[in-house]
Design a protein around this motif. Structure first.
Motif, mmCIF file in Angstrom:
data_model
loop_
_atom_site.group_PDB
_atom_site.id
_atom_site.type_symbol
_atom_site.label_atom_id
_atom_site.label_comp_id
_atom_site.label_asym_id
_atom_site.label_seq_id
_atom_site.Cartn_x
_atom_site.Cartn_y
_atom_site.Cartn_z
ATOM 1 N N GLY A 1 0.804 -1.213 0.000
ATOM 2 C CA GLY A 1 0.000 0.000 0.000
ATOM 3 C C GLY A 1 0.843 1.271 0.000
ATOM 4 N N GLN A 2 1.977 1.220 0.681
ATOM 5 C CA GLN A 2 2.836 2.407 0.768
ATOM 6 C C GLN A 2 3.299 2.892 -0.608
ATOM 7 O OE1 GLN A 2 3.879 4.338 3.521
ATOM 8 N NE2 GLN A 2 2.219 3.252 4.531
ATOM 9 N N LYS A 3 3.308 1.961 -1.584
ATOM 10 C CA LYS A 3 3.771 2.349 -2.920
ATOM 11 C C LYS A 3 2.809 3.303 -3.604
ATOM 12 C CE LYS A 3 6.157 -2.014 -3.253
ATOM 13 N NZ LYS A 3 5.775 -3.416 -3.424
ATOM 14 N N ASN A 4 1.559 3.331 -3.131
ATOM 15 C CA ASN A 4 0.572 4.237 -3.727
ATOM 16 C C ASN A 4 0.749 5.681 -3.283
ATOM 17 O OD1 ASN A 4 -0.785 2.259 -5.046
ATOM 18 N ND2 ASN A 4 -2.194 1.858 -3.364
ATOM 19 N N CYS A 5 1.516 5.873 -2.208
ATOM 20 C CA CYS A 5 1.540 7.186 -1.569
ATOM 21 C C CYS A 5 1.928 8.300 -2.526
ATOM 22 C CB CYS A 5 2.525 7.184 -0.407
ATOM 23 S SG CYS A 5 1.956 6.228 0.972
ATOM 24 N N ALA A 6 3.094 8.115 -3.158
ATOM 25 C CA ALA A 6 3.682 9.227 -3.902
ATOM 26 C C ALA A 6 2.753 9.747 -4.989
ATOM 27 C CB ALA A 6 5.022 8.799 -4.482
#
Lengths: 334, 320
Positions: free
Chosen positions: A306-311
């Motif tokens: 999920g963290q990969k969606n942040c940017a």
């Protein structure tokens, strides 16, 4: 024969809807865009789990969690001792993403102003009232500042953004700490209140000599100009996703076990000083085994893939150390 | 089966009686909901504001400090802002609105009158957030660039016209409220003026009055109650207006003498702070503000009744 098939189809679909696990949450508005995306993506991967989220504000999220009307809450501000004591089932704080707050101002022809701690506190305290005040000029040699009034614009609605900003001001200015203090709404010593990031940004844009604060994501999305702020190491930094993540990394070394930590004015040369986590509030005990498994799976997925969606949505991702610490905390849910 | 006609008639008669009774009961039930809703509302607000009422007592009404961090709450800045902006708005909109209504009802050619009336009714139905946007993009810059500097130049010796000119504040809020109440006042005053019987006008004209004298000495006094009603409806809208005001009043809980300074109204602070308010005392204080707004509205309505009674006694026209 067509009609019975259609009826059967509808009945099957109904059955599928009933069997899907509905998990309800409520809280902060700031992370809503990424939460919405996460819940949707997680549902696509796990069709049996549906997570509903109402972005009603951090305060409402905490209140609903306390009343037990939602399965989890979300807040831009960690719960305080009284709030924790009011919970029937203790809750865990899980940082999800990071946000930053930036000073935006309207002085035509003067981009990239640098704000020292002294200047930013003085302006919002109403003690610095002219743009050419020496306390502002000191950090901006060579910039011709006008002798006009400073018009302070702040959020009128209760907001996590205000909490982060006033939390920062409380750390850098003893006068602020003993005066207005930090909260989602405070008694402002000076200026005009406007609703939402768009209200503050609109007023600043319209009024020469105005200064306000907005979320980094809002400023980036709308390609707004904003100033640099002096951090704890004395360096002037412009907020970017990297400098905000660096603020969390700076704080990770002294991370308390419950993650209720303020990362404003965080140590480190690259740490942007007005940054904050936003948290999911998950009960330590979830009686329904299906819901528990679903939430645990979601947390694991959110902290990794999920963290990969942040940017792409403009949120600063969590630093690796914090993710590792959080993954350990998941085992406390039973 | 001997006398079907008679039994049919008695059946019909009984139907009429019960029909009346049913109608009576149904309308009574509808009427009762008004009372019920009012009572429930007050009871609810009263209960939810318990924490704040017991801590601050009646002093809540004149407390000037609103500090969520110190858990100290007072309502005066909001009462002041609400009443001030509403009254200032009426000072601006009543002469304009009543004047326009007189023109539309008495002077304007029929085609123009009906076209204007259509527009006025359209304006009265525009949602307030639209007025808020008009205010932010048009009224605020106008006030900031022209009106406030002009007022400061002319009346700068008065405390009301001193201090920095921000474009948002009490005066701008009042102007926006005036724009919003204006269509109500025109629409209802015009109706009241049109209701004036034709023979009143004819009698005045027959006595040798000019058209102008007829309008001001006969028609307007006759329609006085309707016009007053329109003003109080406008006032009610102004007191409770939320969205548009929040956008232009500056939302500052410190009271200022200057009309250029930012202020706050009860409805605006409720809209802004309720969602994020935590703790019994803070939410209690906000609910109590709702109760105060209710009270302010009631007091003003009572005053309106008194005014109507007082003027009816003096005048010639009957109360509506």
């Amino acid at each position: 024969m067509k009609i019975p098939i259609a009826v059967a189809g509808i009945m099957l679909a109904g059955a599928a809807l009933v069997s899907a696990q509905a998990i309800n949450g409520a809280g902060a508005t700031f992370p809503y865009p990424i939460y919405g995306k996460w819940f949707e993506e997680f549902r696509q991967k796990n069709p049996s789990v549906e997570i509903n989220y109402q972005s009603k504000g951090s305060g409402a999220g905490i209140a609903q969690l306390t009343e037990g009307t939602v399965d989890f809450g979300a807040s831009d501000k960690p719960m305080d001792e009284t709030q924790l004591a009011a919970l029937k089932i203790p809750a865990l704080h899980f940082p999800t993403v990071l946000g930053g707050v930036v000073p935006t101002y309207n002085l035509p022809g003067i981009p990239d102003l640098k704000f020292s701690s002294e200047a930013i506190a003085g302006i919002f305290l109403g003690q610095i009232t002219k743009w050419n005040d020496p306390r502002i000029a000191k950090a901006n040699p060579g910039v011709k500042l006008p002798a006009t009034d400073i018009i302070v614009v702040h959020r009128a609605d209760g907001s996590g953004t205000t909490f982060v900003f006033t939390d920062y001001l409380s750390k850098i200015s003893p006068a602020w700490k003993s005066g207005p203090g930090s909260n989602t709404s405070i008694k402002w010593p000076a200026g005009v209140g406007q609703q939402g990031n768009e209200g503050v940004a609109g007023m600043v844009k319209q009024t020469q000599g105005a200064i306000g604060y907005v979320e980094l994501i809002y400023a980036l999305k709308n390609k707004m100009e904003y100033g640099s702020v002096q951090n704890a190491a004395g360096v002037y930094l412009k907020a970017t996703l990297d400098t905000v993540t660096a603020a969390a990394a700076g704080a990770a070394k002294n991370m308390p076990a419950d993650f209720r930590v303020s990362i404003t004015n965080s140590p480190g040369k690259d740490a942007y000083p007005i940054a904050s986590f936003t948290w999911l509030l998950i009960p330590t005990h979830i009686p329904d085994a299906q819901k528990r498994t679903a939430l645990v799976n979601f947390l694991k997925w959110m902290l990794t893939d999920g963290q990969k969606n942040c940017a792409e949505l403009g949120y600063a991702p969590l630093p690796k150390q914090v993710v590792a610490q959080e993954l350990k905390q998941i085992s406390k849910i039973n | 089966m001997a006398a079907p006609a008679t039994s049919y008639a008695s059946f019909r008669r009984s139907l009429i009686v019960t029909g009346d009774e049913v109608a009576h009961l149904v309308t009574l039930a509808f009427g009762a909901t008004v009372v019920l809703i009012t009572v429930l509302l007050v009871w609810n607000l009263w209960g939810a504001s318990a924490a704040s009422r017991s801590k601050f007592g009646i002093g809540f009404l004149w407390g000037t400090n609103w500090d969520p961090n110190a858990n100290d709450f007072g309502a005066l800045p909001f009462i002041y802002g609400t009443v001030m902006t509403s009254l200032m708005a009426l000072v601006l909109s009543v002469p304009l609105g009543v004047g326009a209504a007189i023109f539309l009802a008495e002077m304007a050619p029929p085609g123009l009158s009906s076209a204007c009336t259509f527009l006025v009714e359209l304006l009265a139905a525009v949602p307030s957030v639209i007025y808020g946007m008009l205010a932010i993009f048009t009224v605020v810059p106008l006030m900031h660039d022209y009106v406030e500097p002009a007022l400061k130049g002319a009346f700068g010796y008065l405390p009301q016209f001193q201090g920095p000119m921000l474009g948002v504040g009490y005066l701008t809020a009042a102007v926006v409220l005036a724009i919003m109440t204006f269509p109500y006042i025109i629409a209802i005053s015009r109706e009241a003026l049109l209701e004036v019987p034709r023979d009143q006008r004819e009698a005045a004209l027959a006595l040798g009055a000019t058209r102008w004298e007829t309008t001001f000495k006969v028609v307007v006094p006759y329609a006085r109650l309707g016009i007053l009603g329109s003003i109080f409806l406008g006032l009610a809208r102004a007191l409770g207006e939320t969205m548009a005001i929040t956008m232009v009043i500056g939302n500052d809980s410190i009271m200022h003498a200057s009309w250029f300074a930012p202020g706050y109204t009860i409805a605006a602070v409720l809209a802004n702070e309720f969602a994020e308010a935590t703790g019994k005392l803070y939410t209690g204080a906000l609910v109590e503000l709702g109760l105060v707004l209710f009270l302010v509205t009631m007091v003003i309505n009572a005053l309106a009744r008194l005014l109507v009674i007082a003027t009816t006694r003096k005048g010639s026209a009957k109360a509506a």
